[in-house]
Design an enzyme around this catalytic site. Structure first.
Site, short mmCIF file in Angstrom:
data_model
loop_
_atom_site.label_atom_id
_atom_site.label_comp_id
_atom_site.label_asym_id
_atom_site.label_seq_id
_atom_site.Cartn_x
_atom_site.Cartn_y
_atom_site.Cartn_z
N HIS A 121 0.88 -1.17 0.00
CA HIS A 121 0.00 0.00 0.00
C HIS A 121 0.92 1.23 0.00
O HIS A 121 2.04 1.17 0.52
CB HIS A 121 -0.82 -0.06 1.29
CG HIS A 121 -1.86 0.99 1.44
ND1 HIS A 121 -1.58 2.25 1.87
CD2 HIS A 121 -3.21 0.95 1.26
CE1 HIS A 121 -2.70 2.95 1.93
NE2 HIS A 121 -3.70 2.19 1.57
N ASP A 198 3.36 -4.55 7.95
CA ASP A 198 2.13 -3.77 7.86
C ASP A 198 0.97 -4.77 7.98
O ASP A 198 0.68 -5.51 7.03
CB ASP A 198 2.12 -3.03 6.51
CG ASP A 198 0.77 -2.40 6.19
OD1 ASP A 198 -0.20 -2.63 6.94
OD2 ASP A 198 0.69 -1.68 5.19
N GLN A 201 -4.27 -5.22 6.83
CA GLN A 201 -5.31 -6.11 6.25
C GLN A 201 -5.33 -7.47 6.91
O GLN A 201 -6.16 -8.31 6.57
CB GLN A 201 -5.07 -6.26 4.74
CG GLN A 201 -5.26 -4.99 3.95
CD GLN A 201 -6.71 -4.51 3.93
OE1 GLN A 201 -7.66 -5.28 4.12
NE2 GLN A 201 -6.90 -3.22 3.70
N LYS A 224 -10.28 -1.19 10.81
CA LYS A 224 -10.50 -2.34 9.91
C LYS A 224 -10.88 -3.58 10.70
O LYS A 224 -11.14 -4.63 10.12
CB LYS A 224 -9.25 -2.60 9.09
CG LYS A 224 -8.91 -1.47 8.11
CD LYS A 224 -7.82 -1.87 7.18
CE LYS A 224 -7.12 -0.71 6.54
NZ LYS A 224 -7.87 -0.06 5.46
N CYS A 362 -4.80 2.38 -3.60
CA CYS A 362 -3.56 2.93 -3.01
C CYS A 362 -2.41 1.94 -3.16
O CYS A 362 -1.56 1.81 -2.27
CB CYS A 362 -3.75 3.29 -1.54
SG CYS A 362 -5.05 4.47 -1.24
N1 C6P Z 1 -6.17 0.40 3.05
C1 C6P Z 1 -8.00 -0.04 1.53
O1 C6P Z 1 -9.10 0.22 1.04
P1 C6P Z 1 -4.84 3.62 7.46
O2 C6P Z 1 -5.44 4.50 6.41
O3 C6P Z 1 -3.65 4.26 8.12
O4 C6P Z 1 -5.84 3.09 8.43
O5 C6P Z 1 -4.32 2.30 6.69
C2 C6P Z 1 -3.43 2.42 5.62
C3 C6P Z 1 -3.14 1.08 5.03
C4 C6P Z 1 -1.89 0.55 5.16
N2 C6P Z 1 -1.58 -0.68 4.71
C5 C6P Z 1 -2.50 -1.45 4.10
C6 C6P Z 1 -2.12 -2.81 3.64
C7 C6P Z 1 -3.79 -0.96 3.92
O6 C6P Z 1 -4.69 -1.71 3.31
C8 C6P Z 1 -4.13 0.35 4.38
C9 C6P Z 1 -5.50 0.92 4.15
C10 C6P Z 1 -7.53 0.75 2.74
O7 C6P Z 1 -7.29 -0.92 1.10
C11 C6P Z 1 -7.76 2.22 2.56
S1 C6P Z 1 -6.69 2.94 1.37
#
Ligand code: C6P
Length: 404
Positions: A121, A198, A201, A224, A362
């Site tokens: 991401h 990370d 997910q 999430k 993203c």
């Molecule tokens: N992905 C998706 O629709 P935040 O925004 O900080 O809570 O998470 C960022 C982030 C970082 N790593 C991974 C693997 C992610 O999937 C995400 C967030 C969402 O896939 C929103 S872009």
């Protein structure tokens, strides 16, 4: 066996209609829905114990502080961290990763290398690029194959004594591929590199054991995993958190301040400057309890059924291609239909009450690899059903007919 109808009743939003149709919420990868117990806990906090934490001697401040620290303890247990002070509250995965990259700015030197994967991401690419700009370190990238799996031989070749950090996601948001992080952590440690995972997910689907994984950092978001937005956790091994400088300066993170010199507070406070999202942090604990009551084994088993069913049903559609066909997958299906832009499908099925994400998610480098502008991503949670998948499949077929 999960009683899905009973579980669905815990989520008030799921009984809504959207555009006149029953809501089918398949955008769980972006954010999960919240059970009533989480919604109630937020209200209860503001109605009963709202106060600033770690500051006052008064009763409400003590109650709020205790609840916040109890929640930290729940997270510690949940991810099996050795110490509660290795659990830092953040506003989300992005915050956690930036905290680490900021810290490494005083450690890395020109010539050092950071390895990221092609499946990242943007949150786990851009902060490392910014760090490279600051320090003169170089970013190296683990490639993927046509199934969306990391090419481990190529990773082995990238590793050297120059490698100082290896970072990748536990589960890819765009494809749902589950990465072999244990193998990667072991190999990275063999050359002395630190590893950040990370877990954004992963945490909705599984319970990470940070001691068993032996990762140095594990970042995730609360929203999430049925928790409130603006919450997250960065786990860091004590030795690393002691080594890294604070991310932000301010109240709460100091021992003593004079105009000549400031000394920093002990962990975890050194990294928790300012008034945090107190209600959010406390209620993240409620969300974790909720998920553990359902049980991650049950969640995984059921979500795998949904994944299998959705894959089979979607592949009945002529001209449909699924991206991320590797064996080890979470309940995410990313797909396109020949000759149709993903946005067009997404817009039409939205009119039928179905929420999916369309676009690059993203994760533009993955889209570049497959030479596509984006995909339609359906990401399933334990409160979704096979009947909802049928509704989506019929809606996608309808959209295909309209757009062909
Ligand atoms: N992905 C998706 O629709 P935040 O925004 O900080 O809570 O998470 C960022 C982030 C970082 N790593 C991974 C693997 C992610 O999937 C995400 C967030 C969402 O896939 C929103 S872009």
């Amino acid at each position: 066996m999960l009683d899905i109808q009973k579980i669905r009743a815990d989520f008030p939003i799921l009984s809504q209609t959207v555009n006149g149709k029953p809501l089918v919420y398949f955008d769980n990868g972006a954010t999960s829905q919240k059970p009533q117990i989480v919604i109630d806990a937020i209200e209860k906090y503001y109605q009963e114990i709202n106060a600033n934490i770690h500051r006052g001697v008064h009763t409400l401040s003590q109650l709020a502080t205790d609840a916040y620290e109890v929640s930290r303890g729940k997270v510690q247990q949940h991810i099996n961290a050795k110490f509660a002070h290795e659990v830092l509250f953040t506003s989300g995965t992005t915050h956690g990763i930036n905290l680490v990259t900021n810290g490494f700015a005083s450690i890395l030197k020109p010539g050092d290398e950071i390895i990221v994967s092609s499946l990242e991401h943007h949150s786990n690419i851009v902060p490392w690029q910014m760090l490279c700009e600051k320090t003169g370190a170089t970013l190296r990238v683990i490639p993927i194959n046509e199934d969306g799996e990391l090419i481990l031989d190529a990773f082995d070749e990238l590793l050297s004594e120059k490698t100082k950090v290896v970072t990748l996601n536990h589960i890819s948001n765009a494809l749902g591929i589950i990465n072999p992080i244990k193998y990667i952590i072991e190999k990275a440690h063999a050359v002395g590199a630190a590893v950040l995972i990370d877990g954004a997910q992963a945490v909705p689907h599984l319970k990470p054991d940070v001691q068993d994984l032996d990762c140095d950092f594990y970042a995730f978001s609360g929203h999430k995993m049925c928790g409130p937005t603006g919450t997250g956790i960065l786990y860091g091994k004590e030795e690393w958190l002691n080594k890294l400088p604070p991310y932000q300066g301010g109240g709460e993170m100091i021992k003593e301040v004079t105009f000549e010199k400031t000394t920093y507070a002990d962990l975890p406070h050194k990294f928790e400057a300012g008034t945090p999202n107190i209600a959010g942090g406390i209620v993240l604990g409620t969300a974790i309890d909720y998920l553990n009551n359902i049980g991650f084994e049950n969640i995984q088993k059921y979500e795998n059924e949904l994944l299998e069913y959705a894959t089979k049903r979607l592949l009945e559609i002529e001209g449909l291609r699924i991206y991320g066909t590797g064996k080890n997958k979470a309940s995410v299906v990313s797909f396109n239909i020949d000759g149709i832009h993903p946005y067009d499908i997404g817009s039409i099925i939205d009119k039928l009450g179905i929420a999916v994400r369309t676009g690059h998610h993203c994760a533009q480098p993955i889209m570049s690899f497959f030479c596509i502008p984006g995909t339609i991503r359906a990401s399933f949670s334990f409160y979704n059903t096979k009947e909802e998948i049928d509704v989506m499949v019929e809606a996608v077929k309808k959209a295909q007919t309209m757009l062909s």
